[in-house]
Design a protein around this motif. Structure first.
Motif, PDB file in Angstrom:
ATOM      1  N   ILE A 148       5.115  -4.870  -7.471  1.00 36.20           N
ATOM      2  CA  ILE A 148       5.290  -4.434  -6.080  1.00 36.20           C
ATOM      3  C   ILE A 148       4.718  -5.482  -5.127  1.00 36.20           C
ATOM      4  O   ILE A 148       5.350  -5.852  -4.126  1.00 36.20           O
ATOM      5  N   ALA A 149       3.513  -5.981  -5.430  1.00 31.85           N
ATOM      6  CA  ALA A 149       2.898  -7.008  -4.584  1.00 31.85           C
ATOM      7  C   ALA A 149       3.754  -8.271  -4.558  1.00 31.85           C
ATOM      8  O   ALA A 149       3.953  -8.887  -3.505  1.00 31.85           O
ATOM      9  N   GLN A 168       6.999  -8.482  -5.110  1.00 33.31           N
ATOM     10  CA  GLN A 168       8.262  -8.245  -4.407  1.00 33.31           C
ATOM     11  C   GLN A 168       8.094  -8.323  -2.895  1.00 33.31           C
ATOM     12  O   GLN A 168       8.869  -8.978  -2.201  1.00 33.31           O
ATOM     13  N   PHE A 169       7.063  -7.653  -2.376  1.00 37.58           N
ATOM     14  CA  PHE A 169       6.910  -7.622  -0.923  1.00 37.58           C
ATOM     15  C   PHE A 169       6.329  -8.911  -0.355  1.00 37.58           C
ATOM     16  O   PHE A 169       6.694  -9.333   0.742  1.00 37.58           O
ATOM     17  N   ALA A 170       5.429  -9.560  -1.077  1.00 39.52           N
ATOM     18  CA  ALA A 170       4.862 -10.819  -0.582  1.00 39.52           C
ATOM     19  C   ALA A 170       5.796 -11.998  -0.830  1.00 39.52           C
ATOM     20  O   ALA A 170       5.789 -12.969  -0.067  1.00 39.52           O
ATOM     21  N   GLY A 171       6.612 -11.925  -1.883  1.00 33.21           N
ATOM     22  CA  GLY A 171       7.474 -13.052  -2.237  1.00 33.21           C
ATOM     23  C   GLY A 171       8.835 -13.048  -1.597  1.00 33.21           C
ATOM     24  O   GLY A 171       9.566 -14.043  -1.689  1.00 33.21           O
ATOM     25  N   SER A 172       9.205 -11.956  -0.926  1.00 31.40           N
ATOM     26  CA  SER A 172      10.556 -11.864  -0.352  1.00 31.40           C
ATOM     27  C   SER A 172      10.550 -11.862   1.169  1.00 31.40           C
ATOM     28  O   SER A 172      11.607 -11.773   1.788  1.00 31.40           O
ATOM     29  N   SER A 220       0.819  -1.200   0.000  1.00 31.57           N
ATOM     30  CA  SER A 220       0.000   0.000   0.000  1.00 31.57           C
ATOM     31  C   SER A 220       0.858   1.257   0.000  1.00 31.57           C
ATOM     32  O   SER A 220       0.586   2.217  -0.735  1.00 31.57           O
ATOM     33  N   MET A 221       1.916   1.264   0.798  1.00 32.44           N
ATOM     34  CA  MET A 221       2.802   2.416   0.874  1.00 32.44           C
ATOM     35  C   MET A 221       3.453   2.703  -0.485  1.00 32.44           C
ATOM     36  O   MET A 221       3.626   3.859  -0.880  1.00 32.44           O
ATOM     37  N   ALA A 222       3.797   1.628  -1.205  1.00 31.08           N
ATOM     38  CA  ALA A 222       4.455   1.776  -2.502  1.00 31.08           C
ATOM     39  C   ALA A 222       3.465   1.969  -3.650  1.00 31.08           C
ATOM     40  O   ALA A 222       3.865   2.047  -4.808  1.00 31.08           O
ATOM     41  N   LYS A 223       2.154   2.016  -3.335  1.00 33.56           N
ATOM     42  CA  LYS A 223       1.097   2.199  -4.330  1.00 33.56           C
ATOM     43  C   LYS A 223       1.054   1.032  -5.311  1.00 33.56           C
ATOM     44  O   LYS A 223       0.990   1.207  -6.522  1.00 33.56           O
ATOM     45  N   GLY A 224       1.082  -0.175  -4.732  1.00 33.34           N
ATOM     46  CA  GLY A 224       1.003  -1.384  -5.532  1.00 33.34           C
ATOM     47  C   GLY A 224      -0.371  -2.013  -5.458  1.00 33.34           C
ATOM     48  O   GLY A 224      -1.342  -1.389  -5.004  1.00 33.34           O
ATOM     49  N   ASN A 225      -0.466  -3.265  -5.878  1.00 34.69           N
ATOM     50  CA  ASN A 225      -1.729  -3.997  -5.935  1.00 34.69           C
ATOM     51  C   ASN A 225      -2.038  -4.591  -4.558  1.00 34.69           C
ATOM     52  O   ASN A 225      -1.643  -5.714  -4.238  1.00 34.69           O
ATOM     53  N   GLY A 231      12.466 -10.362 -11.935  1.00 38.33           N
ATOM     54  CA  GLY A 231      11.855 -11.559 -12.500  1.00 38.33           C
ATOM     55  C   GLY A 231      10.409 -11.326 -12.872  1.00 38.33           C
ATOM     56  O   GLY A 231       9.934 -11.791 -13.918  1.00 38.33           O
ATOM     57  N   ALA A 232       9.671 -10.584 -12.012  1.00 38.68           N
ATOM     58  CA  ALA A 232       8.277 -10.278 -12.321  1.00 38.68           C
ATOM     59  C   ALA A 232       8.173  -9.411 -13.569  1.00 38.68           C
ATOM     60  O   ALA A 232       7.228  -9.544 -14.361  1.00 38.68           O
ATOM     61  N   ALA A 233       9.142  -8.516 -13.758  1.00 39.53           N
ATOM     62  CA  ALA A 233       9.141  -7.682 -14.964  1.00 39.53           C
ATOM     63  C   ALA A 233       9.346  -8.536 -16.206  1.00 39.53           C
ATOM     64  O   ALA A 233       8.679  -8.342 -17.236  1.00 39.53           O
ATOM     65  N   ARG A 234      10.264  -9.500 -16.137  1.00 40.60           N
ATOM     66  CA  ARG A 234      10.505 -10.390 -17.276  1.00 40.60           C
ATOM     67  C   ARG A 234       9.285 -11.238 -17.596  1.00 40.60           C
ATOM     68  O   ARG A 234       9.080 -11.656 -18.742  1.00 40.60           O
ATOM     69  N   MET A 235       8.466 -11.519 -16.584  1.00 42.56           N
ATOM     70  CA  MET A 235       7.270 -12.331 -16.779  1.00 42.56           C
ATOM     71  C   MET A 235       6.088 -11.512 -17.287  1.00 42.56           C
ATOM     72  O   MET A 235       5.010 -12.059 -17.512  1.00 42.56           O
TER      73      MET A 235
END
Length: 337
Positions: free
Chosen positions: A267-268, A270-274, A125-130, A255-259
């Motif tokens: 953003i979602a 990165q933060f949920a997967g790391s 939310s802070m990063a304005k992601g999904n 990796g998400a960008a490549r996909m």
């Protein structure tokens, strides 16, 4: 005239200070004898209560509403339960010259723990992601982690878990999974009450973790754990965890960008997967590792604080990206994730 640069304030969570206080208390005044048995029994009870409340408050329908975005959730789950464990296995090469076998067991266990829910949502939310995607991804990870974490520990940890065995998986099912399922079954009747009294869950959540930390560190101190874990080993553990976090943050973002994922989804992911859940990992560690829980708790506690500090910095920078204003943020709702 140039304005002075603002100093970036790193978050100092009072709860983290309380956790560190439990470590100091256990070091100076560890529970022994009858007190240790009482602390262990109380820890077992509050952990069961904690997972009962988790089950009662978690809306299965809300989590299942996000199934439509299956590529994102599959990506997060793969990061949590495939990539993380593979990196943990690769770290076996750090033994014994950098990490002791016992510390490596805790490091590997850290890689098996499910992702967080609250902090993943907050940073997204802070990063304005999904945000809806982060909610669903965290919920899926927590639900599957109840089963996958013990099973992965059985397969990957083996004897390195300090007495870990298949019986431990059955024990965690009885102590954690059964209360969780009971909470889900009773959610229809008590879910509304808990939603109106969120402080109850917060009190049990934080209080149980503090008790678990004190109990685990007390057992370690009595067993002479600080004679086994030296400062150079702790610094080596911190360095290994910093590399692990940096690798996962990079993999999830690029990796998400490549996909082909958009900025909000990346953003979602990165933060949920790391990230790794301290709230889920600590109770599991006490059940799975018993008297050896400290060496599993220590790496997880260090990684938890590290991920909060680093992700807070990243989230603030993401919120100032030019793309943040140009790209609309998904709105919560059925299937919005």
């Amino acid at each position: 005239m140039t304005r002075p640069r603002r100093r970036l304030r790193l978050p100092v969570d009072p709860y983290i200070l309380a956790l560190l206080g439990m470590v100091v208390l256990a070091t100076l005044l560890p529970a022994r004898g009858v007190a240790a048995e009482a602390a262990s029994g109380a820890s077992t009870v509050v952990v069961g209560l904690l997972f009962f409340l988790y089950g009662a408050k978690l809306s299965t329908r809300e989590a299942l509403d996000g199934v439509r975005h299956w590529r994102l959730h599959t990506t997060v789950l793969a990061c949590t339960f495939v990539v993380f464990p593979l990196l943990g296995l690769a770290a076996r090469g750090l033994v014994p010259w950098l990490l002791t076998p016992a510390l490596y067991g805790g490091f590997l266990f850290l890689c098996l723990v499910p992702s967080t829910i609250q902090s993943s949502i907050a940073f997204t939310s802070m990063a304005k992601g999904n945000v809806p995607a982060a909610i669903c991804a965290g919920s899926f990870s927590s639900l599957l982690g109840m089963v996958l974490t013990p099973l992965l520990a059985v397969v990957l940890l083996g004897s390195s878990g300090g007495g870990f065995s298949a019986d431990s998986a059955l024990k965690i099912a009885l102590q954690l999974l059964v209360p969780f399922l009971a909470g889900q079954l009773l959610r229809r009747w008590i879910g509304g009450f808990l939603a109106r009294h969120r402080r109850i869950i917060g009190f049990v959540d934080r209080g149980s973790i503090l008790l678990v930390v004190y109990t685990a560190f007390s057992q370690g101190v009595v067993a002479g754990i600080w004679q086994q874990v030296t400062w150079p080993r702790l610094l080596a553990l911190l360095a290994a965890e910093a590399v692990l976090l940096a690798v996962m943050l990079s993999l999830t973002w690029y990796g998400a960008a490549r996909m082909g994922f958009g900025r909000a989804d990346r953003i979602a992911i990165q933060f949920a997967g790391s990230k790794k859940s301290l709230a889920a990992g600590l109770p599991m560690a006490t059940v799975l590792f018993a008297s050896h829980a400290l060496l599993a708790v220590l790496p997880l506690m260090l990684f938890h604080q590290m991920q909060l500090m680093v992700c807070a910095v990243i989230a603030k920078r993401r919120s100032r990206d030019p793309e943040a204003a140009a790209e609309p943020v998904p709105v919560a709702g059925p299937g919005a994730a």
